[in-house]
Scaffold this motif. Structure first.
Motif, PDB file in Angstrom:
ATOM      1  N   LYS A  38      52.621  12.932   1.942  1.00  0.00           N
ATOM      2  CA  LYS A  38      51.911  14.155   2.302  1.00  0.00           C
ATOM      3  C   LYS A  38      51.173  13.994   3.628  1.00  0.00           C
ATOM      4  O   LYS A  38      50.935  14.955   4.342  1.00  0.00           O
ATOM      5  N   HIS A  39      50.759  12.770   3.913  1.00  0.00           N
ATOM      6  CA  HIS A  39      49.906  12.515   5.062  1.00  0.00           C
ATOM      7  C   HIS A  39      50.700  11.842   6.177  1.00  0.00           C
ATOM      8  O   HIS A  39      51.651  11.094   5.931  1.00  0.00           O
ATOM      9  N   ASN A  40      50.270  12.068   7.376  1.00  0.00           N
ATOM     10  CA  ASN A  40      50.947  11.504   8.549  1.00  0.00           C
ATOM     11  C   ASN A  40      50.315  10.157   8.909  1.00  0.00           C
ATOM     12  O   ASN A  40      49.313  10.089   9.627  1.00  0.00           O
ATOM     13  N   HIS A  41      50.879   9.096   8.356  1.00  0.00           N
ATOM     14  CA  HIS A  41      50.370   7.756   8.669  1.00  0.00           C
ATOM     15  C   HIS A  41      51.517   6.768   8.612  1.00  0.00           C
ATOM     16  O   HIS A  41      52.591   7.039   8.053  1.00  0.00           O
ATOM     17  N   SER A  42      51.276   5.594   9.169  1.00  0.00           N
ATOM     18  CA  SER A  42      52.294   4.545   9.166  1.00  0.00           C
ATOM     19  C   SER A  42      52.434   3.954   7.766  1.00  0.00           C
ATOM     20  O   SER A  42      51.437   3.788   7.051  1.00  0.00           O
ATOM     21  N   ASP A  43      53.660   3.634   7.387  1.00  0.00           N
ATOM     22  CA  ASP A  43      53.880   2.998   6.084  1.00  0.00           C
ATOM     23  C   ASP A  43      53.118   1.681   5.977  1.00  0.00           C
ATOM     24  O   ASP A  43      52.743   1.261   4.876  1.00  0.00           O
ATOM     25  N   TYR A  44      52.902   1.038   7.109  1.00  0.00           N
ATOM     26  CA  TYR A  44      52.227  -0.260   7.086  1.00  0.00           C
ATOM     27  C   TYR A  44      50.721  -0.140   6.902  1.00  0.00           C
ATOM     28  O   TYR A  44      50.025  -1.147   6.834  1.00  0.00           O
ATOM     29  N   GLU A  45      50.216   1.077   6.816  1.00  0.00           N
ATOM     30  CA  GLU A  45      48.806   1.282   6.476  1.00  0.00           C
ATOM     31  C   GLU A  45      48.606   1.271   4.957  1.00  0.00           C
ATOM     32  O   GLU A  45      47.474   1.305   4.480  1.00  0.00           O
ATOM     33  N   ASN A  46      49.687   1.254   4.216  1.00  0.00           N
ATOM     34  CA  ASN A  46      49.604   1.232   2.753  1.00  0.00           C
ATOM     35  C   ASN A  46      48.854  -0.016   2.294  1.00  0.00           C
ATOM     36  O   ASN A  46      49.055  -1.112   2.837  1.00  0.00           O
TER      37      ASN A  46
END
Length: 458
Positions: free
Chosen positions: A44-52
């Motif tokens: 839903k949100h616009n962020h990098s997968d590596y911020e998980n």
């Protein structure tokens, strides 16, 4: 042939199947992925997968997981004829406990709109809870059946979650590495259970309640895994950044100092100056326990080394002088000496945490006060009162552990759970198929059959 009282043919399968079916149903009804695990919610949100959070927490989770299944399991293999039981039952109760802990901790910490949301951090917390159960397992090692252990784990996980909620949420205590919630609770819960299950004729199995050369080597495998990964254990759920970095470093130096004081005290307390493997296997880890509460605080490397140094001394003295007194005077038969590795160092860690919290100042912590002591940073409480909170939390933990252990101990005394007789404690062959090539166990198996034959004849 197995005596009917200890035969697990139906008892263990029924217990395992019922527990797992209940767990599966509860997970189906109550548990769902959190926003960092759910496909729809994450994208839903616009962020990098590596911020998980997975990429920040999973390495620590792996380390903690190794400690639970390899470290604790092999640490308890020192008994000469209970290696299967030590590693095998550790595996069994850990697998059950982490599932039940996910639910119990979720009820108190992770409920959102009637659902328990789980992610990598809840996996770490479940392992922490499991660690407390395995500490208690060490106190009753070799004297209990697998069914007793599963029942004990079920009740202990529930009490652990309640105690943890009261300490961390209601009282606002800080205990990142679990000196109170994990080690003190697990140790004194286990000590009370083993006190209730006291066996006046346990000396009939005394010849098995000892180590041999290779069993002590196996136990050292567990020690080294625990020692290496303890910095990850204490820092696994602390705030990202300086908090996690500082916790790992404080633990690192505390363990190192503890190891040297352990070797020194082991040699000093022996009349011939020889080192005792029991001390090295256990007391060298006490520094990790003792720095657990204050690890994320500004304890300083210097302070961490003092804590570890004292923990090693206290632990060795406990093994050498206090354990025999506890067994003789208080009738506490502590198989692994959990009071010396987890109990006393856990209390020491709680006291150090209370003192360190009470002297915290903004001059020392700066804006970092918000991570470590948010209530002090907001002005809600003074640092001195935070110290009082920490001290009260220790008292609450001891109360929950002792009363809970007392009640659960009496439940476990019911004969239906298949505890081994006094003459066959610390013996694998009563619950395990032992390879025929193991001549030592063959002799023990013959002894088991002879005793059962005598019972039938009488």
């Amino acid at each position: 042939m197995t005596d009917s009282a200890t035969n697990m043919r139906l008892k263990l399968p029924i217990t395992c199947f019922i527990m797992e079916i209940i767990l599966i149903i509860l997970f189906g009804v109550l548990v769902q992925y959190d926003h960092e695990t759910d496909a729809k919610a994450w994208h839903k949100h616009n962020h990098s997968d590596y911020e998980n959070d997975f990429y920040y927490r999973y390495p620590s989770f792996q380390d903690v997981h190794v400690m639970i299944f390899v470290g604790f399991g092999f640490l308890m293999t020192f008994l000469q004829r209970y290696g299967f039981g030590s590693v095998g039952f550790n595996f069994l109760i850990a697998a059950m406990s982490l599932q039940w802990a996910t639910l119990m901790q979720g009820f108190f910490h992770g409920m959102h709109e009637g659902k328990i949301h789980i992610g990598v951090e809840s996996m770490i917390n479940a392992d922490f809870c499991t660690g407390s159960v395995l500490i208690s397992f060490g106190a009753v090692l070799g004297k209990t059946s697998p069914v007793q252990l599963l029942i004990m784990a079920m009740f202990e996980v529930t009490l652990f979650a309640i105690n943890e909620f009261i300490l961390l949420t209601v009282l606002g205590a800080k205990d990142a590495g679990g000196s109170m919630t994990i080690h003190t609770f697990g140790a004194y819960f286990g000590l009370m259970v083993t006190r209730v299950l006291y066996r006046p004729n346990l000396n009939k199995s005394k010849h098995r309640n000892s180590s041999v050369y290779h069993s002590d080597l196996f136990a050292m495998i567990g020690t080294l895994y625990l020692w290496m990964f303890w910095p990850s254990f204490n820092s696994a759920i602390t705030a990202h950044g300086d908090d996690q970095h500082r916790t790992a470093m404080n633990t690192y130096y505390s363990l190192a100092a503890c190891t040297l004081s352990t070797y020194a005290m082991s040699s000093l307390t022996a009349h011939d100056g020889k080192l005792d493997m029991v001390h090295i296997q256990n007391a060298a880890l006490a520094g990790g326990v003792a720095v657990g509460t204050a690890g994320e605080m500004m304890l300083t490397p210097f302070g961490s080394m003092i804590v570890g140094f004292l923990a090693g001394i206290i632990s060795v003295l406990g093994f050498k002088y206090l354990s025999p007194i506890l067994e003789e005077k208080l009738k506490i038969q502590d198989t692994c000496g959990v009071h010396n590795l987890h109990g006393m160092p856990g209390v020491l860690g709680a006291v150090v945490g209370a003192i360190t919290a009470s002297v915290a100042t903004v001059n020392v912590y700066g804006n970092g006060m918000e991570d470590v002591f948010p209530d002090v940073a907001s002005g809600e409480v003074e640092a001195s009162y935070q110290g009082v909170r920490q001290a009260i939390s220790l008292a609450v933990t001891l109360g929950f552990a002792l009363v809970g252990g007392l009640v659960v101990g009496f439940i476990l005394k019911l004969p239906v759970f298949g505890a081994p007789p006094d003459t066959l404690c610390f013996e694998d062959s009563i619950y395990w198929e032992v390879p025929e090539g193991d001549h030592g166990h063959e002799n023990q198996s013959t002894a088991v059959r002879m005793e059962e034959s005598e019972k039938l004849n009488s």
